[in-house]
Design an enzyme around this catalytic site. Structure first.
Site, short mmCIF file in Angstrom:
data_model
loop_
_atom_site.label_atom_id
_atom_site.label_comp_id
_atom_site.label_asym_id
_atom_site.label_seq_id
_atom_site.Cartn_x
_atom_site.Cartn_y
_atom_site.Cartn_z
N LYS A 1 -18.00 38.00 21.10
CA LYS A 1 -17.82 36.64 21.61
C LYS A 1 -16.38 36.44 22.07
O LYS A 1 -16.12 35.78 23.07
CB LYS A 1 -18.14 35.61 20.50
CG LYS A 1 -19.53 35.70 19.95
CD LYS A 1 -19.72 34.79 18.75
CE LYS A 1 -18.96 35.20 17.50
NZ LYS A 1 -19.39 36.46 16.88
N GLY B 1 -13.73 37.38 12.82
CA GLY B 1 -12.73 38.33 13.31
C GLY B 1 -13.04 38.67 14.74
O GLY B 1 -14.08 39.26 15.04
N HIS B 2 -12.21 38.24 15.66
CA HIS B 2 -12.47 38.44 17.09
C HIS B 2 -11.35 39.31 17.68
O HIS B 2 -10.18 38.98 17.56
CB HIS B 2 -12.52 37.10 17.82
CG HIS B 2 -13.53 36.15 17.23
ND1 HIS B 2 -13.55 34.82 17.50
CD2 HIS B 2 -14.56 36.36 16.37
CE1 HIS B 2 -14.55 34.25 16.84
NE2 HIS B 2 -15.17 35.17 16.14
N GLY C 1 -23.42 38.21 14.24
CA GLY C 1 -21.97 38.20 14.40
C GLY C 1 -21.45 39.45 15.08
O GLY C 1 -22.19 40.41 15.31
P1 GDP Z 1 -16.72 38.86 17.86
O1 GDP Z 1 -16.52 38.59 16.42
O2 GDP Z 1 -18.08 38.43 18.33
O3 GDP Z 1 -15.64 38.30 18.74
O4 GDP Z 1 -16.69 40.45 18.04
P2 GDP Z 1 -15.62 41.45 17.38
O5 GDP Z 1 -14.33 41.30 18.08
O6 GDP Z 1 -15.62 41.33 15.91
O7 GDP Z 1 -16.31 42.84 17.69
C1 GDP Z 1 -16.50 43.31 18.98
C2 GDP Z 1 -15.70 44.61 19.16
O8 GDP Z 1 -16.14 45.27 20.33
C3 GDP Z 1 -14.21 44.40 19.35
O9 GDP Z 1 -13.52 45.46 18.72
C4 GDP Z 1 -14.02 44.45 20.85
O10 GDP Z 1 -12.72 44.92 21.24
C5 GDP Z 1 -15.05 45.48 21.22
N1 GDP Z 1 -15.66 45.32 22.55
C6 GDP Z 1 -15.90 44.19 23.25
N2 GDP Z 1 -16.61 44.45 24.36
C7 GDP Z 1 -16.81 45.77 24.37
C8 GDP Z 1 -17.50 46.65 25.24
O11 GDP Z 1 -18.11 46.25 26.23
N3 GDP Z 1 -17.50 47.98 24.93
C9 GDP Z 1 -16.87 48.47 23.84
N4 GDP Z 1 -16.93 49.78 23.62
N5 GDP Z 1 -16.23 47.67 22.97
C10 GDP Z 1 -16.20 46.34 23.23
P1 IMO Z 2 -17.53 36.91 13.65
O1 IMO Z 2 -17.06 35.55 14.08
C1 IMO Z 2 -20.12 39.35 11.14
C2 IMO Z 2 -21.16 37.73 7.23
C3 IMO Z 2 -20.61 38.42 5.99
C4 IMO Z 2 -21.74 38.18 5.01
C5 IMO Z 2 -22.20 36.76 5.39
C6 IMO Z 2 -21.61 35.67 4.51
O2 IMO Z 2 -16.48 37.95 13.69
O3 IMO Z 2 -18.78 37.28 14.38
P2 IMO Z 2 -19.21 34.58 4.33
O4 IMO Z 2 -17.87 35.17 4.02
O5 IMO Z 2 -19.26 33.90 5.66
O6 IMO Z 2 -19.73 33.70 3.24
O7 IMO Z 2 -20.22 35.84 4.39
O8 IMO Z 2 -21.78 36.56 6.72
N1 IMO Z 2 -20.14 37.31 8.20
C7 IMO Z 2 -19.96 37.91 9.38
N2 IMO Z 2 -20.53 39.01 9.91
N3 IMO Z 2 -19.21 38.65 11.86
C8 IMO Z 2 -18.66 37.53 11.36
O9 IMO Z 2 -17.86 36.72 12.08
C9 IMO Z 2 -18.99 37.14 10.05
N4 IMO Z 2 -18.61 36.12 9.25
C10 IMO Z 2 -19.34 36.23 8.13
O10 IMO Z 2 -20.41 39.79 6.23
O11 IMO Z 2 -22.81 39.05 5.26
MG MG Z 3 -16.14 39.70 14.67
#
Ligand code: GDP
Ligand code: IMO
Ligand code: MG
Length: 460
Positions: free
Chosen positions: A50, A74-75, A46
């Site tokens: 994405k 959380g994106h 995760g």
């Molecule tokens: P997701 O759950 O897969 O959508 O990823 P998250 O949003 O939880 O975590 C990715 C984090 O990296 C976010 O805070 C983005 O703003 C940040 N991010 C995305 N691409 C880049 C990158 O190329 N460099 C840096 N430094 N941060 C990035």
């Molecule tokens: P995104 O979409 C990272 C992890 C939790 C825990 C396990 C099970 O932002 O990539 P749950 O609440 O789903 O039963 O927890 O999965 N987890 C994630 N880790 N990114 C996520 O989502 C996650 N969603 C759940 O931390 O280890």
């Molecule tokens: Mg995330």
């Protein structure tokens, strides 16, 4: 006459050039003119960023579909100087004209969804017009959160470290069938109320047995609350499966937005330290009602290193200063819970396993900038498990816990790459690093991300 067919990501057209002996007709395909159904899936645990790739691709897709998970995701997306954090809403909702769809495989906390919608409306985004919610999706209730809190506590050291959003408990009730409520049930008040009274009585018994000090839940209060929430959601609720099939037939460009990552998949991940849905590409057909063969582009997203939130084995985890530095530079703190993410080197054994089970045909390498200014970088290309070199990802966590990473060592780079937008401008060592990931995952890299903003992306 010679005909040359070219594929090119940013231009399309056709024409003729004079060849040596005869005219050469060329046809250039614009990538998105031949690809209509795309999927973005995380190949680690995760948080691979994405959301950023989905946001970029919604430029050329009009329908974005979430198919599993819930508000455990959380994106974070950044553009135009603004930062948006999305949890249950598909990231595509940020683009005007894009229809965002929450499919049958998602578990929905209606209050959380409405709150997220409101927060976007407050920022001037017209969410109301472009959100559709499946009537088949399952509903998260307060007893799911209460049960999860007790069970995680009882697990002690073996706690999964869940997000405490009731996700696992809701999926469990869906599989058990007896205690489940779907979005469509909320609009049938008589049967919904009857069912809820039975469920809440049962849940109170369970909760009291697990924890005598647990608060007693009130079925009437929950019914009143959920009836009111359901009324607010009503304009968005439809049979999204029928809608998606009509859209496909009409040639609509669909984009499937994965939550979590393949290593958290309940069937294929590091069980039991996983989430409760199919967070690999396996979840797309079950969670959306669209068959796998409709998808013609599967993009696997990886961070240039590895992170994990919560418990479970993590062979390349760094407990030292390097891990701490990656966490600080990459701002590796959970979007949903704020927990520090565990950080480590890129694990190609794990990511290539994910790439295979998801059937990806190209890769996005994210957060490459975070690795700048390291003398040396490591990429795990195999595990040593009790003296044996292993490249198949272990199916049992006890074996994974024993796995010692076998590293390929690469020279780092010292330049700041956050302003680089073309491949040729990347330092040679950064190029070599990306090429190593490409070689080990056996798929071409299409995007390299060097910063959180939309613009900080190298398209190959
Ligand atoms: P997701 O759950 O897969 O959508 O990823 P998250 O949003 O939880 O975590 C990715 C984090 O990296 C976010 O805070 C983005 O703003 C940040 N991010 C995305 N691409 C880049 C990158 O190329 N460099 C840096 N430094 N941060 C990035
Ligand atoms: P995104 O979409 C990272 C992890 C939790 C825990 C396990 C099970 O932002 O990539 P749950 O609440 O789903 O039963 O927890 O999965 N987890 C994630 N880790 N990114 C996520 O989502 C996650 N969603 C759940 O931390 O280890
Ligand atoms: Mg995330």
């Amino acid at each position: 006459m010679t005909v040359v067919i070219l594929w090119c990501p940013r231009v399309s057209g056709s024409g003729q050039l004079s060849g040596k002996n005869s005219p050469v007709t060329f046809i250039v395909f614009y990538e998105e003119s031949i690809v209509t159904v795309t999927s973005v899936v995380g190949l680690q645990w995760g948080d691979e960023a994405k959301g950023k790739i989905v946001d970029i691709l919604t430029d050329v897709h009009q329908f974005v579909v979430r198919y599993q998970g819930g508000n455990n995701a959380g994106h974070t997306v950044k553009f135009g100087g603004e930062t948006y954090k999305l949890s249950l809403l598909p990231t595509g909702i940020l683009r005007p004209g894009v229809t965002a769809i929450i499919g049958p495989g998602v578990v929905i906390n209606p209050a959380a969804l409405l709150q997220e919608m409101q927060s976007l409306k407050d920022r001037g985004l017209p969410v109301a017009e472009n959100l559709l919610v499946s009537d088949r999706a399952h509903v998260i209730f307060p007893y799911h959160m209460a049960e999860e809190a007790v069970l995680e506590r009882l697990r002690g050291d073996g706690a999964i470290g869940t997000t405490m959003r009731g996700i696992g408990m809701c999926y469990r009730d869906k599989a058990s069938r007896t205690h489940a409520v779907r979005i469509g049930d909320l609009y049938r008040p008589e049967s919904f109320q009857k069912r809820l009274v039975e469920i809440v009585a049962y849940k109170n018994q369970i909760l009291k047995a697990l924890d005598p000090s647990a608060a007693t839940l009130d079925a009437d209060a929950i019914f009143a609350d959920y009836t009111q929430l359901a009324a607010r959601l009503k304009p968005h609720v439809i049979d999204t499966t029928a809608y998606l099939h009509r859209t496909l037939k009409a040639g609509g460009n669909l984009l499937f937005e994965g939550a979590q990552g393949a290593l958290l998949d309940v069937d294929h991940g590091t069980f039991p330290y996983v989430t409760s849905s199919n967070s690999s590409a396996a979840g797309i057909p079950t969670g959306s009602g669209v068959p796998q063969r409709a998808i013609n582009d599967m993009i696997g997203v990886v961070k240039a290193y590895t992170t994990r939130v919560g418990g479970g084995p993590f062979p390349t985890e760094l407990h030292d200063e390097t891990g701490q530095r990656i966490r600080e530079v990459g701002r590796e703190y959970g979007t949903v819970t704020g927990r520090p993410r565990r950080c480590g080197w890129f694990d190609a054994v794990a990511a290539s396993y994910s790439a295979r089970i998801c059937g990806v045909n190209r890769i996005s390498v994210m957060l490459l900038d975070v690795l700048s200014q390291h003398e040396e970088l490591c990429v795990c290309e195999a595990y040593d498990i009790e003296g044996e070199r292993v490249t198949d990802f272990p199916s049992h966590i006890e074996d994974l816990q024993k796995a010692k990473p076998i590293y390929r060592r690469l020279a780092g780079w010292h330049e700041d790459i956050t302003g680089v937008t073309t491949w040729s401008k990347l330092p040679a060592n950064a190029q070599r690093y990306v090429e190593t990931i490409q070689e080990l995952l056996e798929q071409p890299v299409s995007y390299v991300s060097v910063g959180p903003d939309r613009e900080q992306t190298i398209c190959l």
